[in-house]
Write a protein that holds these residues in place. Sequence first.
Motif, mmCIF file in Angstrom:
data_model
loop_
_atom_site.group_PDB
_atom_site.id
_atom_site.type_symbol
_atom_site.label_atom_id
_atom_site.label_comp_id
_atom_site.label_asym_id
_atom_site.label_seq_id
_atom_site.Cartn_x
_atom_site.Cartn_y
_atom_site.Cartn_z
ATOM 1 N N THR A 33 1.055 -1.166 0.064
ATOM 2 C CA THR A 33 -0.083 -0.242 -0.118
ATOM 3 C C THR A 33 0.902 1.414 0.040
ATOM 4 N N VAL A 34 0.269 2.287 -0.610
ATOM 5 C CA VAL A 34 1.015 3.648 -0.644
ATOM 6 C C VAL A 34 0.326 4.612 0.179
ATOM 7 N N LYS A 35 1.279 5.368 0.790
ATOM 8 C CA LYS A 35 0.679 6.498 1.600
ATOM 9 C C LYS A 35 1.393 7.628 1.109
ATOM 10 N N VAL A 36 0.628 8.672 0.700
ATOM 11 C CA VAL A 36 0.985 9.888 0.121
ATOM 12 C C VAL A 36 0.492 11.276 1.131
ATOM 13 N N ILE A 37 1.484 12.122 1.462
ATOM 14 C CA ILE A 37 0.793 13.440 2.162
ATOM 15 C C ILE A 37 1.152 14.417 1.186
ATOM 16 N N ILE A 38 -0.030 15.225 0.980
ATOM 17 C CA ILE A 38 -0.380 16.617 0.247
ATOM 18 C C ILE A 38 -1.015 17.413 0.927
ATOM 19 N N ASP A 39 -0.262 18.752 1.225
ATOM 20 C CA ASP A 39 -0.782 19.826 1.872
ATOM 21 C C ASP A 39 -1.039 19.384 3.416
ATOM 22 N N GLY A 40 -0.439 18.554 3.858
ATOM 23 C CA GLY A 40 -0.734 18.168 5.219
ATOM 24 C C GLY A 40 -1.871 17.145 5.259
ATOM 25 N N ILE A 41 -2.472 16.665 4.355
ATOM 26 C CA ILE A 41 -3.634 15.603 4.218
ATOM 27 C C ILE A 41 -3.063 14.334 3.713
ATOM 28 N N THR A 42 -3.335 13.143 4.455
ATOM 29 C CA THR A 42 -2.726 11.871 4.213
ATOM 30 C C THR A 42 -3.577 11.180 3.422
ATOM 31 N N TYR A 43 -3.221 10.701 2.279
ATOM 32 C CA TYR A 43 -4.119 9.667 1.281
ATOM 33 C C TYR A 43 -3.306 8.284 1.381
ATOM 34 N N LYS A 44 -4.342 7.266 1.322
ATOM 35 C CA LYS A 44 -3.618 5.822 1.392
ATOM 36 C C LYS A 44 -4.253 5.105 0.211
ATOM 37 N N SER A 45 -3.484 4.174 -0.383
ATOM 38 C CA SER A 45 -4.188 3.689 -1.385
ATOM 39 C C SER A 45 -4.983 2.314 -0.914
ATOM 40 N N CYS A 46 -6.002 2.027 -1.347
ATOM 41 C CA CYS A 46 -7.007 0.644 -1.128
ATOM 42 C C CYS A 46 -6.275 -0.501 -1.491
ATOM 43 N N ALA A 47 -6.150 -1.525 -0.463
ATOM 44 C CA ALA A 47 -5.489 -2.631 -0.687
ATOM 45 C C ALA A 47 -6.264 -3.501 -1.673
ATOM 46 N N PHE A 48 -7.400 -3.107 -2.092
ATOM 47 C CA PHE A 48 -8.345 -4.225 -2.810
ATOM 48 C C PHE A 48 -8.501 -3.600 -4.125
ATOM 49 N N CYS A 49 -8.667 -2.163 -4.450
ATOM 50 C CA CYS A 49 -8.706 -1.733 -5.858
ATOM 51 C C CYS A 49 -7.478 -0.694 -6.261
ATOM 52 N N GLY A 50 -6.868 -0.275 -5.200
ATOM 53 C CA GLY A 50 -5.806 0.755 -5.417
ATOM 54 C C GLY A 50 -6.084 2.097 -5.521
ATOM 55 N N ARG A 51 -7.347 2.581 -5.450
ATOM 56 C CA ARG A 51 -7.667 3.994 -5.454
ATOM 57 C C ARG A 51 -7.206 4.780 -4.065
ATOM 58 N N PHE A 52 -6.865 6.020 -4.385
ATOM 59 C CA PHE A 52 -6.767 6.656 -3.140
ATOM 60 C C PHE A 52 -7.731 7.081 -2.357
ATOM 61 N N PHE A 53 -7.570 7.012 -1.004
ATOM 62 C CA PHE A 53 -8.680 7.682 -0.150
ATOM 63 C C PHE A 53 -8.050 8.049 1.053
ATOM 64 N N ILE A 54 -8.932 9.393 1.768
ATOM 65 C CA ILE A 54 -8.770 9.445 3.090
ATOM 66 C C ILE A 54 -9.128 8.841 4.171
ATOM 67 N N PRO A 55 -7.813 8.079 4.867
ATOM 68 C CA PRO A 55 -8.536 7.380 5.790
ATOM 69 C C PRO A 55 -9.102 7.821 6.898
ATOM 70 N N THR A 56 -10.044 7.108 7.397
ATOM 71 C CA THR A 56 -10.892 7.575 8.512
ATOM 72 C C THR A 56 -10.641 7.104 9.997
ATOM 73 N N GLY A 57 -9.371 6.170 10.185
ATOM 74 C CA GLY A 57 -8.882 5.779 11.380
ATOM 75 C C GLY A 57 -7.476 5.403 11.211
ATOM 76 N N ASN A 58 -6.579 5.201 11.923
ATOM 77 C CA ASN A 58 -5.318 4.827 11.804
ATOM 78 C C ASN A 58 -4.969 3.475 11.140
ATOM 79 N N ARG A 59 -5.900 2.521 11.157
ATOM 80 C CA ARG A 59 -5.830 1.088 10.657
ATOM 81 C C ARG A 59 -6.691 1.112 9.365
ATOM 82 N N SER A 60 -7.148 2.124 8.767
ATOM 83 C CA SER A 60 -7.822 1.977 7.618
ATOM 84 C C SER A 60 -7.196 1.225 6.316
#
Length: 70
Positions: A19-46
């Motif tokens: 999985t990939v984690k990207v920080i842009i302008d202080g907002i953290t985005y993670k890639s989905c482990a299933f589809c690969g889309r980037f999303f803003i995680p709602t918790g630290n284990r999303s």
Amino acid sequence: MKKQYKRINDYTFIGNDGTVKVIIDGITYKSCAFCGRFFIPTGNRSKYCPHCRLKINSMKTSQNYHNKMG
């Protein structure tokens, strides 16, 4: 096992599971482990995006039921 991230640059990290984690302008985005889309995680284990979360939960519940029943 604790998830470790390998730092690529100041804004990009790659986890042990790919999985990939990207920080842009202080907002953290993670890639989905299933589809690969980037999303803003709602918790630290999303791990999954909101679109895949329900589908994965249903699949895992079904799998656990079948494993329990034998």
